[in-house]
Design a protein around this motif. Structure first.
Motif, PDB file in Angstrom:
ATOM      1  N   GLU A  21       0.831  -1.206   0.000  1.00  0.00           N
ATOM      2  CA  GLU A  21       0.000   0.000   0.000  1.00  0.00           C
ATOM      3  C   GLU A  21       0.863   1.253   0.000  1.00  0.00           C
ATOM      4  O   GLU A  21       0.492   2.274  -0.570  1.00  0.00           O
ATOM      5  CB  GLU A  21      -0.926  -0.013   1.219  1.00  0.00           C
ATOM      6  N   GLN A  22       2.032   1.173   0.599  1.00  0.00           N
ATOM      7  CA  GLN A  22       2.928   2.325   0.656  1.00  0.00           C
ATOM      8  C   GLN A  22       3.549   2.626  -0.716  1.00  0.00           C
ATOM      9  O   GLN A  22       3.641   3.779  -1.131  1.00  0.00           O
ATOM     10  CB  GLN A  22       4.041   2.071   1.672  1.00  0.00           C
ATOM     11  N   LEU A  23       3.942   1.557  -1.435  1.00  0.00           N
ATOM     12  CA  LEU A  23       4.589   1.734  -2.740  1.00  0.00           C
ATOM     13  C   LEU A  23       3.590   1.749  -3.898  1.00  0.00           C
ATOM     14  O   LEU A  23       3.934   2.145  -5.007  1.00  0.00           O
ATOM     15  CB  LEU A  23       5.604   0.610  -2.969  1.00  0.00           C
ATOM     16  N   SER A  24       2.374   1.280  -3.619  1.00  0.00           N
ATOM     17  CA  SER A  24       1.299   1.209  -4.626  1.00  0.00           C
ATOM     18  C   SER A  24       1.648   0.287  -5.794  1.00  0.00           C
ATOM     19  O   SER A  24       1.276   0.532  -6.942  1.00  0.00           O
ATOM     20  CB  SER A  24       0.961   2.617  -5.167  1.00  0.00           C
ATOM     21  N   HIS A  25       2.363  -0.769  -5.512  1.00  0.00           N
ATOM     22  CA  HIS A  25       2.619  -1.799  -6.532  1.00  0.00           C
ATOM     23  C   HIS A  25       2.990  -3.108  -5.854  1.00  0.00           C
ATOM     24  O   HIS A  25       3.209  -3.169  -4.633  1.00  0.00           O
ATOM     25  CB  HIS A  25       3.692  -1.359  -7.526  1.00  0.00           C
ATOM     26  N   LYS A  26       3.054  -4.168  -6.658  1.00  0.00           N
ATOM     27  CA  LYS A  26       3.357  -5.492  -6.123  1.00  0.00           C
ATOM     28  C   LYS A  26       4.834  -5.623  -5.750  1.00  0.00           C
ATOM     29  O   LYS A  26       5.700  -5.027  -6.378  1.00  0.00           O
ATOM     30  CB  LYS A  26       2.982  -6.576  -7.134  1.00  0.00           C
ATOM     31  N   VAL A  27       5.081  -6.437  -4.731  1.00  0.00           N
ATOM     32  CA  VAL A  27       6.445  -6.686  -4.260  1.00  0.00           C
ATOM     33  C   VAL A  27       6.578  -8.178  -3.946  1.00  0.00           C
ATOM     34  O   VAL A  27       5.601  -8.929  -3.979  1.00  0.00           O
ATOM     35  CB  VAL A  27       6.772  -5.873  -2.991  1.00  0.00           C
ATOM     36  N   LEU A  64      22.105  -9.084   5.295  1.00  0.00           N
ATOM     37  CA  LEU A  64      21.312  -7.890   5.583  1.00  0.00           C
ATOM     38  C   LEU A  64      22.158  -6.630   5.467  1.00  0.00           C
ATOM     39  O   LEU A  64      21.701  -5.600   4.949  1.00  0.00           O
ATOM     40  CB  LEU A  64      20.702  -7.983   6.982  1.00  0.00           C
ATOM     41  N   SER A  65      23.401  -6.687   5.929  1.00  0.00           N
ATOM     42  CA  SER A  65      24.304  -5.543   5.835  1.00  0.00           C
ATOM     43  C   SER A  65      24.584  -5.188   4.382  1.00  0.00           C
ATOM     44  O   SER A  65      24.552  -4.011   3.983  1.00  0.00           O
ATOM     45  CB  SER A  65      25.612  -5.857   6.560  1.00  0.00           C
ATOM     46  N   ILE A  66      24.840  -6.211   3.559  1.00  0.00           N
ATOM     47  CA  ILE A  66      25.139  -5.977   2.138  1.00  0.00           C
ATOM     48  C   ILE A  66      23.926  -5.434   1.409  1.00  0.00           C
ATOM     49  O   ILE A  66      24.037  -4.506   0.593  1.00  0.00           O
ATOM     50  CB  ILE A  66      25.650  -7.283   1.489  1.00  0.00           C
ATOM     51  N   LEU A  67      22.744  -5.988   1.702  1.00  0.00           N
ATOM     52  CA  LEU A  67      21.528  -5.528   1.031  1.00  0.00           C
ATOM     53  C   LEU A  67      21.273  -4.042   1.277  1.00  0.00           C
ATOM     54  O   LEU A  67      20.720  -3.348   0.415  1.00  0.00           O
ATOM     55  CB  LEU A  67      20.320  -6.344   1.505  1.00  0.00           C
ATOM     56  N   GLN A  68      21.679  -3.551   2.439  1.00  0.00           N
ATOM     57  CA  GLN A  68      21.473  -2.138   2.754  1.00  0.00           C
ATOM     58  C   GLN A  68      22.552  -1.239   2.153  1.00  0.00           C
ATOM     59  O   GLN A  68      22.398  -0.024   2.150  1.00  0.00           O
ATOM     60  CB  GLN A  68      21.413  -1.971   4.277  1.00  0.00           C
ATOM     61  N   GLN A  69      23.619  -1.848   1.630  1.00  0.00           N
ATOM     62  CA  GLN A  69      24.703  -1.073   1.024  1.00  0.00           C
ATOM     63  C   GLN A  69      24.542  -0.887  -0.481  1.00  0.00           C
ATOM     64  O   GLN A  69      25.000   0.090  -1.043  1.00  0.00           O
ATOM     65  CB  GLN A  69      26.049  -1.781   1.252  1.00  0.00           C
ATOM     66  N   ILE A  70      23.916  -1.857  -1.137  1.00  0.00           N
ATOM     67  CA  ILE A  70      23.949  -1.890  -2.604  1.00  0.00           C
ATOM     68  C   ILE A  70      22.749  -1.183  -3.236  1.00  0.00           C
ATOM     69  O   ILE A  70      21.648  -1.176  -2.698  1.00  0.00           O
ATOM     70  CB  ILE A  70      24.041  -3.338  -3.119  1.00  0.00           C
ATOM     71  N   ASN A  71      23.012  -0.601  -4.381  1.00  0.00           N
ATOM     72  CA  ASN A  71      21.971   0.082  -5.153  1.00  0.00           C
ATOM     73  C   ASN A  71      22.404   0.126  -6.616  1.00  0.00           C
ATOM     74  O   ASN A  71      23.285   0.894  -6.989  1.00  0.00           O
ATOM     75  CB  ASN A  71      21.743   1.501  -4.617  1.00  0.00           C
ATOM     76  N   VAL A 109      15.823  -3.739  -2.682  1.00  0.00           N
ATOM     77  CA  VAL A 109      15.208  -4.048  -1.388  1.00  0.00           C
ATOM     78  C   VAL A 109      14.543  -2.790  -0.854  1.00  0.00           C
ATOM     79  O   VAL A 109      15.167  -1.741  -0.750  1.00  0.00           O
ATOM     80  CB  VAL A 109      16.258  -4.568  -0.381  1.00  0.00           C
ATOM     81  N   TYR A 110      13.255  -2.898  -0.521  1.00  0.00           N
ATOM     82  CA  TYR A 110      12.494  -1.741  -0.064  1.00  0.00           C
ATOM     83  C   TYR A 110      12.469  -1.613   1.465  1.00  0.00           C
ATOM     84  O   TYR A 110      12.462  -0.510   1.999  1.00  0.00           O
ATOM     85  CB  TYR A 110      11.047  -1.827  -0.570  1.00  0.00           C
ATOM     86  N   ASP A 111      12.440  -2.749   2.143  1.00  0.00           N
ATOM     87  CA  ASP A 111      12.296  -2.688   3.603  1.00  0.00           C
ATOM     88  C   ASP A 111      12.748  -4.010   4.226  1.00  0.00           C
ATOM     89  O   ASP A 111      12.694  -5.069   3.583  1.00  0.00           O
ATOM     90  CB  ASP A 111      10.842  -2.416   3.967  1.00  0.00           C
ATOM     91  N   MET A 128      11.131  -6.833  -1.242  1.00  0.00           N
ATOM     92  CA  MET A 128      11.972  -6.511  -2.386  1.00  0.00           C
ATOM     93  C   MET A 128      11.171  -6.427  -3.682  1.00  0.00           C
ATOM     94  O   MET A 128       9.981  -6.736  -3.728  1.00  0.00           O
ATOM     95  CB  MET A 128      13.079  -7.560  -2.515  1.00  0.00           C
ATOM     96  N   GLU A 129      11.872  -5.997  -4.698  1.00  0.00           N
ATOM     97  CA  GLU A 129      11.320  -5.881  -6.042  1.00  0.00           C
ATOM     98  C   GLU A 129      10.800  -7.239  -6.515  1.00  0.00           C
ATOM     99  O   GLU A 129      11.428  -8.273  -6.287  1.00  0.00           O
ATOM    100  CB  GLU A 129      12.448  -5.404  -6.953  1.00  0.00           C
ATOM    101  N   LEU A 130       9.645  -7.223  -7.171  1.00  0.00           N
ATOM    102  CA  LEU A 130       9.050  -8.462  -7.682  1.00  0.00           C
ATOM    103  C   LEU A 130       9.489  -8.691  -9.118  1.00  0.00           C
ATOM    104  O   LEU A 130       9.305  -7.838  -9.985  1.00  0.00           O
ATOM    105  CB  LEU A 130       7.520  -8.381  -7.609  1.00  0.00           C
TER     106      LEU A 130
END
Length: 352
Positions: A64-70, A93-100, A107-109, A121-123
């Motif tokens: 509901e926050q992103l308004s799309h499927k995840v 978890l540490s790596i997921l928060q570093q990469i973009n 990863v959204y949350d 995460m992204e679907l």
């Protein structure tokens, strides 16, 4: 009397089995309903199950926050192994928060409730393995596009001193536009320059010869090797080596017995790139720089793709004239997870 007693005993056993199955079914329903209720508090409307494992499952959901499927990866900490929770999970978890990166799954949350840890995460639409199984081997232009995107993501990781260590077709996801989204960082780690790894993880079919030999290895060239296996699968729809026997697999790798089928025409430039990626000597194995400057990657194809030019190539001093029959992808896929590096007899302490 004995017969009646035996019948009652068998009936009791059957009833107990049925009751146990019913209990497990309703327990599972309760857990799923509980997950749905908990995730609803985070604005996530849970959909279908995309995959399940021993201690984790992946479900689709609407945010509901992103308004799309995840996609939501739900890890059950109560069932997860202690080593995983102590070493691999915190590092992931540490790596997921570093990469973009545009070709790495976003990863959204990350949050938890009770004994569950959730990664939102992204679907993706599918993964590369299922895609190749569905449509067969890719033409070189399509393979070039996807492989270039994969190399872009791996290059990004290596630039920030992160190695993936589990590169395989199942972890190369594809979005609705069939663009690459690299996923699953469960075995990834941050490394220092020239640091050697001692952790033997991933699937044997994608593992380099130095890993399978059970010696400390440089994880960056090992990632490159895995990319070579992925490229081969893209353009041939089959595995470059048979991984059903580890000892034989290593021998084929070291002797550079890469089977290029005459029945599946491929440009010489593509074959040469694959051969440079699946080079057993890490001193001359292709690097990211070499890959990015490669003629095939740049689309500079001088050779003609025909059956006469697509015979088996062996980079060893004396080429063998008879190639062993290559197993098709589908039969091997079922064994990929089973024939992992765990089957090796030789092990050394894990440095995580």
């Amino acid at each position: 009397m004995t017969t009646n007693s035996s019948l009652r005993s068998n009936t009791f056993k059957k009833d107990s089995t049925v009751l146990s199955l019913i209990s497990d079914h309703y327990h599972s329903m309760f857990l799923n309903t509980n997950d749905e209720l908990e995730l609803a508090h985070f604005g996530l409307r849970v959909g279908s199950t995309l995959g399940t494992g021993t201690y984790a499952k992946v479900k689709s959901a609407y945010s509901e926050q992103l308004s799309h499927k995840v996609a939501i990866k739900i890890i059950n900490r109560r069932k997860a192994p202690a080593d995983f929770q102590r070493h691999f999970l915190p590092r992931e978890l540490s790596i997921l928060q570093q990469i973009n990166h545009s070709h790495i799954i976003q990863v959204y949350d990350i949050f938890s409730y009770g004994n569950k840890l959730c990664i939102v995460m992204e679907l993706a639409k599918t993964d590369l393995l299922d895609y190749v199984k569905l449509i067969g081997r890719l033409d070189e232009d399509k393979a070039r596009k996807m492989f270039t995107q994969l190399i872009s993501s791996v290059d990004y990781l290596h630039q920030i001193n992160i190695v993936h260590r589990d590169l395989k077709c199942e972890n190369v996801l594809l979005d609705k536009s069939f663009d690459v989204k690299l996923s699953d960082f469960g075995f990834a780690r941050v490394i220092q320059t020239n640091e050697l790894s001692h952790t033997y993880c991933g699937s044997a079919a994608y593992a380099s010869c130095e890993i399978l030999q059970g010696i400390p290895y440089n994880a960056i060239p090992a990632d490159i090797w895995s990319c070579g296996v992925i490229l081969y699968i893209m353009v041939y729809g089959s595995m470059p080596f048979d991984d059903s026997n580890i000892r034989k697999l290593v021998r084929c790798q070291l002797e550079k017995k890469i089977h290029f089928s005459r029945y599946k025409p491929l440009s010489m430039e593509c074959k040469q790139l694959i051969s440079s990626l699946l080079e057993p000597d890490i001193k001359i194995r292709a690097t990211i720089v070499h890959i990015k400057n490669n003629d095939w990657i740049k689309g500079h194809i001088m050779s003609t793709i025909n059956e006469d030019s697509s015979k088996t190539i062996s980079l060893s001093a004396v080429a063998r004239t008879t190639a062993t029959t290559q197993k098709l992808l589908s039969p091997i896929v079922n064994n990929l997870q089973e024939s992992t590096i765990k089957t090796m007899k030789k092990t050394i302490p894990d440095n995580y």
